[in-house]
Design a protein around this motif. Structure first.
Motif, PDB file in Angstrom:
ATOM      1  N   PHE A 283      38.208 -21.121 -30.298  1.00 50.29           N
ATOM      2  CA  PHE A 283      38.920 -21.609 -31.476  1.00 50.29           C
ATOM      3  C   PHE A 283      39.505 -20.442 -32.267  1.00 50.29           C
ATOM      4  N   THR A 284      40.756 -20.584 -32.673  1.00 46.76           N
ATOM      5  CA  THR A 284      41.380 -19.611 -33.576  1.00 46.76           C
ATOM      6  C   THR A 284      41.459 -20.222 -34.966  1.00 46.76           C
ATOM      7  N   ILE A 285      41.229 -19.397 -35.966  1.00 51.65           N
ATOM      8  CA  ILE A 285      41.201 -19.861 -37.356  1.00 51.65           C
ATOM      9  C   ILE A 285      42.414 -19.297 -38.090  1.00 51.65           C
ATOM     10  N   GLN A 286      43.322 -20.177 -38.475  1.00 46.24           N
ATOM     11  CA  GLN A 286      44.502 -19.783 -39.243  1.00 46.24           C
ATOM     12  C   GLN A 286      44.507 -20.561 -40.554  1.00 46.24           C
ATOM     13  N   VAL A 287      44.222 -19.856 -41.633  1.00 47.01           N
ATOM     14  CA  VAL A 287      44.125 -20.501 -42.945  1.00 47.01           C
ATOM     15  C   VAL A 287      45.501 -20.533 -43.594  1.00 47.01           C
ATOM     16  N   PRO A 288      45.978 -21.699 -44.020  1.00 46.27           N
ATOM     17  CA  PRO A 288      47.301 -21.794 -44.646  1.00 46.27           C
ATOM     18  C   PRO A 288      47.365 -20.973 -45.935  1.00 46.27           C
ATOM     19  N   PRO A 289      48.573 -20.525 -46.298  1.00 45.76           N
ATOM     20  CA  PRO A 289      48.728 -19.816 -47.578  1.00 45.76           C
ATOM     21  C   PRO A 289      48.265 -20.688 -48.748  1.00 45.76           C
ATOM     22  N   GLY A 290      47.631 -20.073 -49.726  1.00 46.57           N
ATOM     23  CA  GLY A 290      47.179 -20.806 -50.903  1.00 46.57           C
ATOM     24  C   GLY A 290      45.847 -21.495 -50.735  1.00 46.57           C
ATOM     25  N   ILE A 291      45.195 -21.303 -49.587  1.00 45.34           N
ATOM     26  CA  ILE A 291      43.906 -21.927 -49.311  1.00 45.34           C
ATOM     27  C   ILE A 291      42.860 -20.846 -49.047  1.00 45.34           C
ATOM     28  N   THR A 292      41.690 -21.011 -49.628  1.00 47.14           N
ATOM     29  CA  THR A 292      40.563 -20.112 -49.378  1.00 47.14           C
ATOM     30  C   THR A 292      39.388 -20.929 -48.852  1.00 47.14           C
ATOM     31  N   LEU A 293      38.760 -20.436 -47.789  1.00 42.98           N
ATOM     32  CA  LEU A 293      37.586 -21.087 -47.233  1.00 42.98           C
ATOM     33  C   LEU A 293      36.328 -20.406 -47.759  1.00 42.98           C
ATOM     34  N   ARG A 294      35.411 -21.195 -48.282  1.00 45.38           N
ATOM     35  CA  ARG A 294      34.124 -20.661 -48.758  1.00 45.38           C
ATOM     36  C   ARG A 294      33.116 -21.796 -48.891  1.00 45.38           C
ATOM     37  N   ASN A 295      31.896 -21.424 -49.232  1.00 46.54           N
ATOM     38  CA  ASN A 295      30.854 -22.437 -49.414  1.00 46.54           C
ATOM     39  C   ASN A 295      31.234 -23.391 -50.544  1.00 46.54           C
ATOM     40  N   VAL A 296      30.804 -24.625 -50.416  1.00 43.97           N
ATOM     41  CA  VAL A 296      31.115 -25.647 -51.412  1.00 43.97           C
ATOM     42  C   VAL A 296      30.277 -25.418 -52.670  1.00 43.97           C
ATOM     43  N   ASN A 297      30.911 -25.513 -53.838  1.00 43.15           N
ATOM     44  CA  ASN A 297      30.188 -25.429 -55.108  1.00 43.15           C
ATOM     45  C   ASN A 297      29.368 -26.696 -55.310  1.00 43.15           C
ATOM     46  N   LEU A 298      28.152 -26.541 -55.814  1.00 42.28           N
ATOM     47  CA  LEU A 298      27.285 -27.692 -56.033  1.00 42.28           C
ATOM     48  C   LEU A 298      27.917 -28.695 -56.998  1.00 42.28           C
ATOM     49  N   GLU A 299      28.668 -28.190 -57.966  1.00 44.65           N
ATOM     50  CA  GLU A 299      29.290 -29.098 -58.936  1.00 44.65           C
ATOM     51  C   GLU A 299      30.385 -29.966 -58.312  1.00 44.65           C
ATOM     52  N   ASP A 300      30.799 -29.653 -57.097  1.00 41.79           N
ATOM     53  CA  ASP A 300      31.798 -30.472 -56.413  1.00 41.79           C
ATOM     54  C   ASP A 300      31.161 -31.648 -55.654  1.00 41.79           C
ATOM     55  N   ALA A 301      29.838 -31.788 -55.752  1.00 45.03           N
ATOM     56  CA  ALA A 301      29.159 -32.889 -55.053  1.00 45.03           C
ATOM     57  C   ALA A 301      29.697 -34.254 -55.489  1.00 45.03           C
ATOM     58  N   GLU A 302      30.018 -34.391 -56.785  1.00 46.28           N
ATOM     59  CA  GLU A 302      30.504 -35.680 -57.263  1.00 46.28           C
ATOM     60  C   GLU A 302      31.856 -36.029 -56.655  1.00 46.28           C
TER      61      GLU A 302
END
Length: 278
Positions: free
Chosen positions: A148-167
């Motif tokens: 698999f190759t990983i190409q992240v689109p411009p304006g997007i960052t990949l990281r761990n999910v914030n707990l406050e985003d659970a809702e």
């Protein structure tokens, strides 16, 4: 069920021994990865409401176990398995629980256990029939994931999910239910996960890891669909899981043809069906 049958707690000191009986069952929905998941969760949260149970104290002979996971506001989750080809002992173990109607969700069991759950449903769910959600159970080989190759689109960052985003995640999750926010928070706190955030720090796509060790709760906001973020989440999470040494697995609702097409286009292979029942 004889009057002598009962469920006996498996001591925490023996959980790793039970897990290791399943070391070659790493594609079982409730095999090695599932048992190992709860060992890790309890290391993080010793007061977690999880119980490892065996029929009459015997789990060594054939690996038969039942795991219950309790929540404050959500139905208990129920996990079970056996190394035996015969299903009588795991059936007896589940019969010892008795209270199924409003208390438990049968969580992601493989197709060979459908007769067991059907039996429990017909015997103990007398006012409501069990409702089943069928999934195709996919796997991806290490060789495939490595490709698999990983190409992240411009304006997007990949990281761990914030707990406050659970809702946000729970609100969009098609299988949400009263109290399920507690479950979503636990997946974020205890398991590896991945979120795609835009330049404003807003979560726009995500993929979590379920207690059975598989990918789950994959979602992309409507505003960011058709950008390839779904595939990006799957490939990136697959690399994280494979990089940890675990088998990559994913349940996809059988009726969700679009999602199934995406997984199959990526090269995932169907090996079974899995079911949720409540």
């Amino acid at each position: 069920m004889s009057t002598e049958d009962s469920l006996v707690e498996i001591p925490r000191s023996d959980w790793t021994k039970l897990r290791d009986l399943y070391v070659h069952r790493d594609t079982d929905p409730q095999g090695f990865l599932c048992i190992n998941n709860f060992i890790k969760w309890v290391e993080i949260e010793p007061e977690l409401k999880v119980s490892f149970l065996s029929l009459n104290g015997d789990w060594q002979s054939d690996g038969t176990f039942v795991i219950t996971l309790g929540w404050n506001t959500y139905k208990k989750h129920l996990f079970f398995n056996t190394l035996s080809d015969k299903l009588d002992r795991v059936t007896k173990a589940l019969e010892c629980l008795k209270s199924f109607e409003d208390e438990y969700i049968f969580y992601g069991f493989g197709s060979r256990f459908m007769p067991v759950v059907d039996h429990i449903g017909s015997k103990y769910c007398t006012t409501k029939a069990l409702f089943f959600v069928e999934n195709v159970w996919y796997t991806a080989s290490k060789e495939l994931v490595d490709s698999f190759t990983i190409q992240v689109p411009p304006g997007i960052t990949l990281r761990n999910v914030n707990l406050e985003d659970a809702e946000t995640i729970n609100e969009i999750w098609p299988h949400r239910a009263p109290g399920s926010i507690e479950f979503v928070r636990s997946l974020i706190k205890y398991n590896m996960n991945l979120g795609a955030y835009d330049d404003n720090g807003k979560l726009v796509a995500w993929c979590l890891r379920l207690p059975i060790g598989s990918l789950g709760l994959l979602q992309v906001l409507e505003s960011h669909k058709r950008l390839g973020l779904g595939s990006l989440m799957v490939k990136s999470m697959a690399k994280k899981i494979s990089g940890s040494g675990d088998q990559v697995l994913a349940p996809v609702v059988t009726k969700n043809t679009a999602s199934r097409c995406m997984f199959e286009k990526l090269g995932f292979r169907a090996i079974d069906n899995t079911y949720w029942a409540h």
